[in-house]
Design an enzyme around this catalytic site. Structure first.
Site, PDB file in Angstrom:
ATOM      1  N   GLU A 111       0.840  -1.205   0.000  1.00 44.81           N
ATOM      2  CA  GLU A 111       0.000   0.000   0.000  1.00 44.81           C
ATOM      3  C   GLU A 111       0.874   1.253   0.000  1.00 44.81           C
ATOM      4  O   GLU A 111       0.365   2.364  -0.136  1.00 44.81           O
ATOM      5  CB  GLU A 111      -0.903   0.013   1.240  1.00 44.81           C
ATOM      6  N   ALA A 138      -4.513 -14.398   4.798  1.00 47.27           N
ATOM      7  CA  ALA A 138      -4.758 -15.300   3.680  1.00 47.27           C
ATOM      8  C   ALA A 138      -3.409 -15.599   3.039  1.00 47.27           C
ATOM      9  O   ALA A 138      -2.538 -14.721   2.997  1.00 47.27           O
ATOM     10  CB  ALA A 138      -5.673 -14.615   2.673  1.00 47.27           C
ATOM     11  N   SER A 242       1.601 -10.365   4.195  1.00 43.27           N
ATOM     12  CA  SER A 242       1.416  -9.657   5.469  1.00 43.27           C
ATOM     13  C   SER A 242       1.933 -10.491   6.630  1.00 43.27           C
ATOM     14  O   SER A 242       2.624 -11.491   6.441  1.00 43.27           O
ATOM     15  CB  SER A 242      -0.072  -9.345   5.668  1.00 43.27           C
TER      16      SER A 242
HETATM   17  N1  HPA Z   1       0.498 -15.190  -2.931  1.00 46.02           N
HETATM   18  C1  HPA Z   1       0.737 -14.145  -2.108  1.00 46.02           C
HETATM   19  N2  HPA Z   1      -0.160 -13.688  -1.249  1.00 46.02           N
HETATM   20  C2  HPA Z   1      -1.352 -14.307  -1.184  1.00 46.02           C
HETATM   21  C3  HPA Z   1      -1.652 -15.400  -2.008  1.00 46.02           C
HETATM   22  C4  HPA Z   1      -0.684 -15.856  -2.922  1.00 46.02           C
HETATM   23  O1  HPA Z   1      -0.878 -16.823  -3.695  1.00 46.02           O
HETATM   24  N3  HPA Z   1      -2.913 -15.789  -1.701  1.00 46.02           N
HETATM   25  C5  HPA Z   1      -3.352 -14.966  -0.714  1.00 46.02           C
HETATM   26  N4  HPA Z   1      -2.402 -14.069  -0.409  1.00 46.02           N
END
Ligand code: HPA
Length: 312
Positions: A111, A138, A242
């Site tokens: 960001e 994630a 992150s």
């Molecule tokens: N790569 C990097 N960051 C992510 C991914 C990914 O495949 N999926 C979710 N965040």
């Protein structure tokens, strides 16, 4: 209203050497103190646990009672979330009897924020009296045994931006937070990881709970196939954009950390694979697993207080 003051164990501000780049000195102890005092004066909540809600996981705060919410834009010195799926609210509340604070949205290098800004809230929580940090995010699965929808308990991490000097602890060290050369071999608390496995099994989630090594990249692009293959060789089980800066700063200041990473997509390791990584899929899988994650997080919070897993 009576003003609450933040204690600090060393007198006087840190003296920054002249000529340091602005990037390294963006937050002084006074900045942290001002924001902490502002929050302590606005709320009677005194959180013991912080939950950082990853992309599309703001719902983790839904299980809390007695909530009080602040928008990041209204909190002095706080950065503002710009990433889709990050609401930008700080929610104080109780999970059973445990006072918690949820970050609905966090900050990323991609960001344009400095790592000092990305990790700013962690030191605020430390000064407010928080003892545990539960980071969720994630990530893309690299380990071939993983499936989309798996929840990976983070056992360890690789700080790839850190290898290139993008590290939140670069610059003058403020001993009021922690030592110059902190140990990171136990960044993710073993007792909390064991508890997460136990609670996951009690909730019937064992089939999709894993443990693994998380690698942070700066993003914002998803990985090339050659990069993904390199990460596999390096021993990474998943990759995301992150968590590592916050975990590093939390460990530096003596907080106990648990990391849960939701596998929202499998990273392409093969040139013949047709699927393409995209943020919509990340948000869709987060939504699908949000309810289970919320139950897991709530149960973990109650249990970690009951078991009184000690802080350093
Ligand atoms: N790569 C990097 N960051 C992510 C991914 C990914 O495949 N999926 C979710 N965040």
């Amino acid at each position: 209203m009576e003003m609450l003051m933040v204690d600090c164990c060393v007198n006087g501000p840190v003296q920054f050497p002249e000529g340091l780049p602005d990037l390294l000195i963006c937050c002084s102890f006074e900045d942290y103190k001002l924001t902490t005092e502002w929050l302590l004066n606005q709320t009677s909540h005194r959180p013991k646990v912080t939950v950082i809600c990853g992309s599309g996981l703001g719902l983790l705060a839904d299980g809390a009672t007695n909530k009080q919410t602040f928008r990041y834009q209204d909190i002095p010195n706080f950065p503002v979330s710009t990433a889709p799926g990050h609401e930008g609210c700080l929610v104080f509340g109780l999970i059973e009897d445990t006072p918690c604070v949820f970050m609905q949205g966090h900050f990323h290098l991609y960001e344009g924020y400095s790592l000092c800004q990305v990790t700013f809230p962690i030191r605020i929580f430390k000064l407010m009296g928080v003892e545990y940090v539960l980071v969720t995010n994630a990530s893309g699965g690299i380990c071939p045994d993983f499936k989309v929808g798996d929840i990976m308990i983070i056992k360890d991490h690789i700080n790839l931006p850190g290898f290139a000097g993008q590290h939140p602890l670069c610059g003058p060290n403020d001993e009021r937070f922690g030592i110059r050369f902190p140990c990171m071999s136990d960044a993710y608390c073993k007792d909390l990881r064991r508890l997460a496995l136990d609670v996951g099994s009690e909730l019937g989630c064992s089939d999709f709970i894993r443990e693994g090594v998380y690698c942070m990249v700066s993003g914002p692009n998803f990985e090339t196939i050659a990069e993904a293959r390199m990460l596999l060789i390096l021993g990474c089980d998943s990759v995301g954009m992150s968590a590592v800066p916050e975990v590093t700063v939390a460990k530096h200041c003596g907080l106990r950390v648990l990391g849960l990473s939701l596998i929202t997509n499998m990273v392409s390791l093969d040139y013949s694979r047709e699927e393409k990584a995209n943020h919509e899929e990340v948000l869709q899988i987060s939504k699908m697993r949000a309810e289970v994650l919320q139950k897991l997080v709530s149960a973990l919070i109650s249990r970690c207080q009951q078991q009184n897993i000690n802080t350093n």
